[in-house]
Design an enzyme around this catalytic site. Structure first.
Site, PDB file in Angstrom:
ATOM      1  N   SER A   3      -9.556  -0.714   7.192  1.00  0.00           N
ATOM      2  CA  SER A   3      -9.044  -0.583   5.823  1.00  0.00           C
ATOM      3  C   SER A   3      -8.396  -1.809   5.214  1.00  0.00           C
ATOM      4  O   SER A   3      -8.165  -1.842   4.009  1.00  0.00           O
ATOM      5  CB  SER A   3      -8.055   0.573   5.755  1.00  0.00           C
ATOM      6  OG  SER A   3      -8.782   1.760   5.666  1.00  0.00           O
TER       7      SER A   3
ATOM      8  N   SER B 250      -9.524   1.698   3.082  1.00  0.00           N
ATOM      9  CA  SER B 250      -8.699   2.482   2.187  1.00  0.00           C
ATOM     10  C   SER B 250      -7.673   1.658   1.405  1.00  0.00           C
ATOM     11  O   SER B 250      -7.114   2.164   0.436  1.00  0.00           O
ATOM     12  CB  SER B 250      -7.960   3.557   2.984  1.00  0.00           C
ATOM     13  OG  SER B 250      -7.092   2.966   3.932  1.00  0.00           O
TER      14      SER B 250
ATOM     15  N   LYS C 223       0.846  -1.199   0.000  1.00  0.00           N
ATOM     16  CA  LYS C 223       0.000   0.000   0.000  1.00  0.00           C
ATOM     17  C   LYS C 223       0.880   1.249   0.000  1.00  0.00           C
ATOM     18  O   LYS C 223       1.955   1.267   0.612  1.00  0.00           O
ATOM     19  CB  LYS C 223      -0.874  -0.041   1.263  1.00  0.00           C
ATOM     20  CG  LYS C 223      -1.887   1.068   1.381  1.00  0.00           C
ATOM     21  CD  LYS C 223      -2.715   0.901   2.652  1.00  0.00           C
ATOM     22  CE  LYS C 223      -3.819   1.916   2.788  1.00  0.00           C
ATOM     23  NZ  LYS C 223      -4.628   1.711   3.996  1.00  0.00           N
TER      24      LYS C 223
HETATM   25  N1  GLN Z   1     -12.878   4.020   6.595  1.00  0.00           N
HETATM   26  C1  GLN Z   1     -12.188   4.383   7.792  1.00  0.00           C
HETATM   27  C2  GLN Z   1     -11.759   5.827   7.723  1.00  0.00           C
HETATM   28  O1  GLN Z   1     -12.010   6.460   6.734  1.00  0.00           O
HETATM   29  C3  GLN Z   1     -11.036   3.463   8.024  1.00  0.00           C
HETATM   30  C4  GLN Z   1      -9.814   3.812   7.301  1.00  0.00           C
HETATM   31  C5  GLN Z   1      -8.622   2.969   7.636  1.00  0.00           C
HETATM   32  O2  GLN Z   1      -8.741   1.920   8.272  1.00  0.00           O
HETATM   33  N2  GLN Z   1      -7.451   3.468   7.260  1.00  0.00           N
HETATM   34  O3  GLN Z   1     -11.193   6.347   8.638  1.00  0.00           O
END
Ligand code: GLN
Length: 472
Positions: free
Chosen positions: A175, A151, A76
């Protein structure tokens, strides 16, 4: 060339049926055919991964290859990889090259994984659909115009579409698990502090975890075993010894499992997600496990607690991007203050700016106690309640997400709806516990449904044993 487990790759490698070069060529071919449409990779290390494949093929011949020989991995865009660009899915880090390897990256390299490229994600990990990336959304391979989840969207789609074998993502509120669920894969978020955060570009430091996305529980376990454990570069990492997660117990243990009643009965739950989850629960009963519905009075507090605390931490963490030290610098600046302002205005995307402002607000003198302090207290309550449940039960299960993958743009106009997608995943991060998403059927459009299992702190061994025993 479609392999499900690293073991099967390695048995072909050691039998001389294939080479690492063949594997890399296979994935590169898929990337060249599919990436323009899916947008999972932001950079592809073509020549480099072929050279490394040759190196590892030689090691295999000499019987000196590491445990991940034959694993072609994507990372990532939040993980630092020395001498390679890392941009956190953001324009603000334009041109930034890491000067060191994230510990997790170093550890997979030490075991001879081949890193094939850098994967798309929501900017700084802030998002649930990969639509907040400065490089455009990443598309799910299943279904027309469906999101990948976020994400770590690129990390999931890359595995789903055979553009690499496995990925390292990050999970601050779901994410890793959410895109894994949306793409029919396994996503593992370890206990907070199990894996070093050194070299992980910070979003919310008391939540951030690095975790694998794979096709099987077996390979998630192997990757965790390699990346976990003590690290002098990160003083928050646990010193507890790392279990041999990949040595699965063959014992058929009977577990006590809780499922959140509210999660199964929740209004926004897609019918098929509900029915597949209920079917799984019935199945677990049939397998002899003791499974009971439990109430979780604080479920409504999960999202506010998560979003207050993560935005607060983000507003502080993202201060460092000011046009002086890293990446983008505005050309319009006339003095130091305008350099900061213009750089940040130009460099950050809309969602990131919104979260910085929200976080700055909840940390401001007048509102600190009303929001930040209160959210910290509620975090403690959620933790105490969850820990207490896990004294009685081995695992807490629920769907990974209330619905399957959304259509592109379906939720972008409505932040509440977007944040609601994180309802089931954020709990594990709020309380710092390990959780895994495994595939659990598909809906009528063929879109995958995820099943989440959460365990007590540092109980990854039990979590993975159990997940493997019920993996389809
Ligand atoms: N969807 C969550 C957020 O926007 C989780 C994101 C993540 O785990 N990096 O914060």
């Amino acid at each position: 060339m479609k392999y499900i487990t690293l073991k099967s790759i390695q048995s072909d490698l050691y039998a001389g049926n294939i080479t690492c070069r063949n594997l890399v060529e296979f994935y590169l071919q898929n990337i060249s055919e599919k990436n323009d449409k899916l947008n999972a990779f932001l950079s592809v290390y073509e020549d480099e991964s072929l050279l490394r494949a040759d190196e590892i093929d030689l090691k295999i011949k000499n019987k000196s290859a590491g445990k991940l020989a034959g694993m072609v991995l994507g990372i990532k865009d939040l993980l630092c990889y020395k001498d390679h660009v890392s941009q956190a899915g953001s324009k603000i880090l334009e041109g930034f090259e890491s000067q060191f390897n994230a510990t997790a990256v170093q550890r997979v390299l030490d075991e001879d994984a081949i890193i094939i490229g850098r994967q798309n994600c929501d900017e700084f990990g802030m998002g649930s659909t990969n639509e907040n990336s400065a490089f455009g959304p990443c598309l799910n391979e299943i279904g027309e115009n469906r999101v990948s989840g976020g994400s770590s969207g690129g990390s999931a789609v890359a595995v789903q579409a055979e553009m690499c074998f496995a990925s390292l993502g990050t999970d601050t509120g779901g994410s890793v698990r959410m895109p894994a669920g949306f793409c029919g894969l396994v996503g593992l978020k370890p206990t907070y502090s199990r894996v070093s955060r050194w070299g992980l570009i910070a979003y919310a430091s008391s939540f951030d975890c690095i975790g694998p996305i794979t096709k099987t529980v077996e390979d998630a376990a192997l990757l965790l075993e390699i990346i976990a454990g003590k690290d002098d570069q990160d003083s928050t990492v646990s010193n507890l010894p790392v279990d041999k997660y990949s040595d699965f117990s063959s014992e058929n243990k009977v577990y006590k499992i809780a499922y959140l009643k509210d999660a199964i009965e929740s209004e926004g739950l897609q019918l098929e997600v509900q029915s597949e989850t209920v079917a799984k629960i019935i199945n677990l009963k049939l397998q002899g496990h003791k499974i009971e519905a439990v109430e979780f009075p604080l479920i409504k507090a999960f999202l506010p607690t998560y979003y207050i605390l993560t935005t607060a931490e983000a507003s502080s963490n993202l201060n460092r991007f000011d046009g002086v030290k890293f990446g983008h610098r505005s050309l319009e600046a006339t003095d130091l203050m305008s350099l900061y302002k213009k750089t940040r205005f130009e460099g950050f995307g809309k969602e990131t700016k919104k979260r910085i402002m929200l976080g700055t607000f909840v940390l401001s003198a007048n509102y600190y106690d009303a929001y930040y302090t209160k959210a910290q207290k509620v975090r403690r309550l959620i933790k105490e309640y969850t820990d207490k449940l896990l004294e009685t039960y081995d695992f807490i299960v629920c769907p990974t997400t209330p619905t399957t993958a959304y259509k592109l743009g379906e939720k972008t106009g409505d932040p509440i709806q977007m944040y609601l997608g994180d309802l089931f995943t954020v709990q594990a991060n709020v309380v710092g516990l390990p959780a895994i998403s495994i595939p659990n059927g598909v809906d009528k459009d063929g879109l995958p449904i995820g099943f989440q299992i959460m365990a007590g702190a540092f109980k990854e061994k039990e979590l993975l044993d159990f997940a493997k025993s019920i993996e389809i």
